[in-house]
Design a protein around this motif. Sequence first.
Motif, PDB file in Angstrom:
ATOM      1  N   HIS A 224     -25.254   5.686 -20.289  1.00  0.00           N
ATOM      2  CA  HIS A 224     -25.697   4.662 -21.221  1.00  0.00           C
ATOM      3  C   HIS A 224     -26.755   3.762 -20.561  1.00  0.00           C
ATOM      4  CE1 HIS A 224     -25.342   2.036 -24.677  1.00  0.00           C
ATOM      5  NE2 HIS A 224     -25.251   1.001 -23.845  1.00  0.00           N
ATOM      6  N   HIS A 225     -26.432   3.291 -19.335  1.00  0.00           N
ATOM      7  CA  HIS A 225     -27.369   2.410 -18.621  1.00  0.00           C
ATOM      8  C   HIS A 225     -28.661   3.143 -18.271  1.00  0.00           C
ATOM      9  CE1 HIS A 225     -24.892  -1.076 -18.438  1.00  0.00           C
ATOM     10  NE2 HIS A 225     -23.890  -0.446 -17.833  1.00  0.00           N
ATOM     11  N   GLU A 228     -30.703   3.322 -21.346  1.00  0.00           N
ATOM     12  CA  GLU A 228     -31.205   1.990 -21.730  1.00  0.00           C
ATOM     13  C   GLU A 228     -32.346   1.523 -20.839  1.00  0.00           C
ATOM     14  OE1 GLU A 228     -28.216  -0.987 -21.795  1.00  0.00           O
ATOM     15  OE2 GLU A 228     -28.122  -0.984 -23.982  1.00  0.00           O
ATOM     16  N   SER A 229     -32.188   1.813 -19.546  1.00  0.00           N
ATOM     17  CA  SER A 229     -33.192   1.311 -18.586  1.00  0.00           C
ATOM     18  C   SER A 229     -34.530   2.018 -18.768  1.00  0.00           C
ATOM     19  CB  SER A 229     -32.692   1.517 -17.160  1.00  0.00           C
ATOM     20  OG  SER A 229     -32.689   2.892 -16.859  1.00  0.00           O
ATOM     21  N   GLN A 247     -27.299   8.376 -32.430  1.00  0.00           N
ATOM     22  CA  GLN A 247     -26.685   7.040 -32.347  1.00  0.00           C
ATOM     23  C   GLN A 247     -25.173   7.101 -32.484  1.00  0.00           C
ATOM     24  OE1 GLN A 247     -29.047   4.931 -35.272  1.00  0.00           O
ATOM     25  NE2 GLN A 247     -30.434   4.251 -33.649  1.00  0.00           N
TER      26      GLN A 247
END
Lengths: 262, 225
Positions: A224-225, A228-229, A247
């Motif tokens: 997830h990170h 996102e990054s 999603q």
Amino acid sequence: MIRLDHVSFQYGAVRALHEVTHEFSKGDFVSIIGRNGSGKTTLARCMAGFLRPQTGSIDIDGRHVHRMRPRQRVQVIGYVFQNPDHQIFCETVEEEVLFGLQNVGVRGEAARQRTVQILERLELDTKRELHPFRLARGDRQRLAIASVAVLQPSVLLVDEPTTGQDPVRAREIMDILRDMNRQNGTTVIVVTHAMELVAEYTASIVAMSAGRIVLSGSAREVFHHAAESGKPVISLPPIVKLGMKLQMNPVPLTVDEFVRAQ
Amino acid sequence: MKFIYQFTSRHSLLHRLDPRTKIALVVGTLALCFLTNSPWWVLAGALLVIWVFGGISPFRYWPVLALMVPLVTAVFLVHRSRDGLEVGFRLAAMGVTFLGFSMTTDPFDLGIALNRSGVPYRISFLIAFALRFFPLLHEEMSIIRNALRARGYQGLGVIALTALPLGLGALRRSQKIALAMEIRGFSYAEEMKIKRTTLKDIRFRPLDFAAFGLMLAATLLMLLL
């Protein structure tokens, strides 16, 4: 518990690890991931005591790895190298497994029993009289794992165990490591690039880049990170990417999870 | 992982010399080592030349120099005289000279240079290839030793135990490399009797003649003194 405290290591002028600080929980099944040259193998070799960091310290259950005597260390932390052919020294499969036990002073019936058990568990018992170099690559990889696992270390570090294996063999090897983790409580740390297997098997992930730990946590958290990054520190497994595009919440880690969520 | 003795590409004067000139310099330095009664000056000269003209400070290869301390001490202790000290320093000077050669010479440049001097291509390529792959074997050897340590082995039979995996690995790799080379036409030039071309232009330049002259002058000076 393995505690890394500000560990730095450099090969000549090339810095491979920068002030790495991290804790691995006891009984965890962890993957160390990252691109080539990110410092994964150097970190694993420092943890196994083969490389001595220039700064920082590494403790396992409160004992400094580099202060342990070599024979004591192998019973605390085992290391399986990437290439099984670098770890074959004996004439038969059985002798190969016995080799480590004899080195640490386990002899007689105890050594024989442990050898039989590990060979049966890794399905090598029918090949015990063969020369290790006559085995197929997948079997040699399992023999390399067996030869270290027979010493019953509390931590097992495995460097890229699935490289060069077909998908079925790769899964078999990960199954073996998962069994050792679940049944014996062995802390298993796998250095790997196989992201699908990481998502499916390991409880937590440590992602490295340029000698630093950039992400750590559960597979879902790390993916997830990473997504996102927007930084291409790791390559997400296709099923995770698909889940993110759709999603889905939570993001599926495996095809089965994806199907169940539909 | 890069080993101390491995070649690193640079643009220093030593790096730019023709490998044949560097071989002559090495031979000249060896001659100086035996001609003089003060080999420590040869050692100091070799260190200085590598530093000034090769751009490689002794701090870069200090582990090798540190290894020479017990060597020189041991030889001195065996002889317990100035002769012993001279032998020890001769060995150290020769070691540093060979190190300087390997650190500043690309193995494949050496292969081309040997070929230009009349050594058959296959043999010159073999020499270059062996030098290029030596660090790989060295690295593999340290992995195998670590694998032995990972199984609790601390005995004296490390070399014997390392030989099997190292030898088999080298054989397997050489087979694969030979095949890969043949696929890319390694034997084609000889079979078709055509002239092989090289990308690099290895030939004697004024710099090489100057280096020859300096080495010759130093040797003659040492002979006269």
